[in-house]
Design a protein around this motif. Structure first.
Motif, PDB file in Angstrom:
ATOM      1  N   GLN A 151       0.833  -1.212   0.000  1.00  0.00           N
ATOM      2  CA  GLN A 151       0.000   0.000   0.000  1.00  0.00           C
ATOM      3  C   GLN A 151       0.874   1.270   0.000  1.00  0.00           C
ATOM      4  O   GLN A 151       0.700   2.179   0.803  1.00  0.00           O
ATOM      5  N   LYS A 181       1.051   3.671  -2.021  1.00  0.00           N
ATOM      6  CA  LYS A 181       0.422   4.938  -2.407  1.00  0.00           C
ATOM      7  C   LYS A 181       0.128   5.792  -1.177  1.00  0.00           C
ATOM      8  O   LYS A 181       0.223   7.021  -1.210  1.00  0.00           O
ATOM      9  N   GLN A 182      -0.185   5.123  -0.080  1.00  0.00           N
ATOM     10  CA  GLN A 182      -0.513   5.843   1.151  1.00  0.00           C
ATOM     11  C   GLN A 182       0.739   6.231   1.933  1.00  0.00           C
ATOM     12  O   GLN A 182       0.684   7.066   2.824  1.00  0.00           O
ATOM     13  N   ARG A 183       1.891   5.625   1.577  1.00  0.00           N
ATOM     14  CA  ARG A 183       3.102   5.836   2.391  1.00  0.00           C
ATOM     15  C   ARG A 183       4.141   6.706   1.683  1.00  0.00           C
ATOM     16  O   ARG A 183       5.152   7.061   2.269  1.00  0.00           O
ATOM     17  N   ALA A 184       3.903   7.011   0.409  1.00  0.00           N
ATOM     18  CA  ALA A 184       4.775   7.932  -0.343  1.00  0.00           C
ATOM     19  C   ALA A 184       6.238   7.471  -0.381  1.00  0.00           C
ATOM     20  O   ALA A 184       7.155   8.286  -0.244  1.00  0.00           O
TER      21      ALA A 184
END
Length: 248
Positions: free
Chosen positions: A75, A77-80
């Protein structure tokens, strides 16, 4: 030894966008080899989503992964962060929790029979000449050593062996051969090795083994693996051809 005490000596580098190289040192030595084996074993035993394979070499391990699978599974995308950064963090944490340097596994010892000289070892006399020895002395020195398999590469099942005596070291041929027979035993610099398949090459050929080092239909195609130890045993020409017939 805890991983935290040596982590400053291990470095990470991206290899394209789908692999990471873990560098365990710069010297070709048994100590670095053991560290590479430890890295490889730890990663193999704890794969992550997106893991493809790990490949060990003289001084490093390369881990291949599927970036998109890592991206989705973690995931990101949420953690950049990038898949590379996530894999690097994962491996660092994995090693921190599982590193046990110093617990060396028992090595397999494999005897490889070799018929030296003549048509089977056309460069034996040249190796002897380079080192101011007789062909018989080259054979005696070659068969008296024990050789560590540092890595498998170049061709399927080809072992890069360390431990060759400097007394019989020899440079590669100036003109490589277009085709080297399967089973040929060669010397290049301070290394010795065995050609598992017929292939072009420039190593000095001193003999040939009747054993098949690469068996594509076997469960484990390569006879040897990194970490094995090899001993060469001299055969007569009659014994060589007898064993070759049995191998067929």
């Amino acid at each position: 030894m805890a991983f935290s005490t040596i982590k400053d000596t291990i470095t990470f580098h991206p290899l394209g966008d789908a692999a990471i190289v873990i560098q365990a040192g710069t010297d070709i030595s048994e100590d670095i080899h053991e560290r590479v084996k430890q890295l490889f074993s730890c990663i193999e035993q704890h794969p992550f989503d997106g893991y493809v394979e790990a490949v060990q070499a003289f001084t490093n391990v390369t881990v291949f992964y599927e970036p998109y699978t890592v991206y989705q599974s973690a995931q990101l995308k949420q953690r950049a962060i990038s898949p590379y950064e996530w894999v690097k963090d994962y491996i660092e944490n994995l090693l921190e929790d599982n590193w046990q340097e110093g617990n060396q596994a028992k090595r397999r010892i494999i005897d490889i029979p070799v018929c030296y000289g003549g048509e089977l070892g056309p460069d034996l006399e040249e190796v002897a000449r380079i080192n101011d020895l007789t062909p018989e002395e080259v054979v005696r020195i070659h068969t008296s050593g024990t050789y560590l398999v540092y890595m498998i590469g170049f061709a399927p099942g080809f072992p890069f062996l360390g431990g060759l005596s400097e007394k019989i070291a020899a440079p590669r041929r100036q003109t490589p051969r277009m085709s080297i027979p399967k089973g040929s035993v060669g010397i290049a610099g301070k290394q010795t090795g065995v050609y598992p398949i017929s292939t072009p090459g420039g190593w000095q050929l001193i003999g040939q083994t009747p054993l098949s080092l690469f068996r594509p239909n076997a469960e484990r195609p390569s006879l040897l693996k990194a970490g094995d130890e090899v001993r060469f045993v001299q055969l007569s020409e009659k014994e060589f051809f007898s064993m070759k017939e049995e191998d067929r």
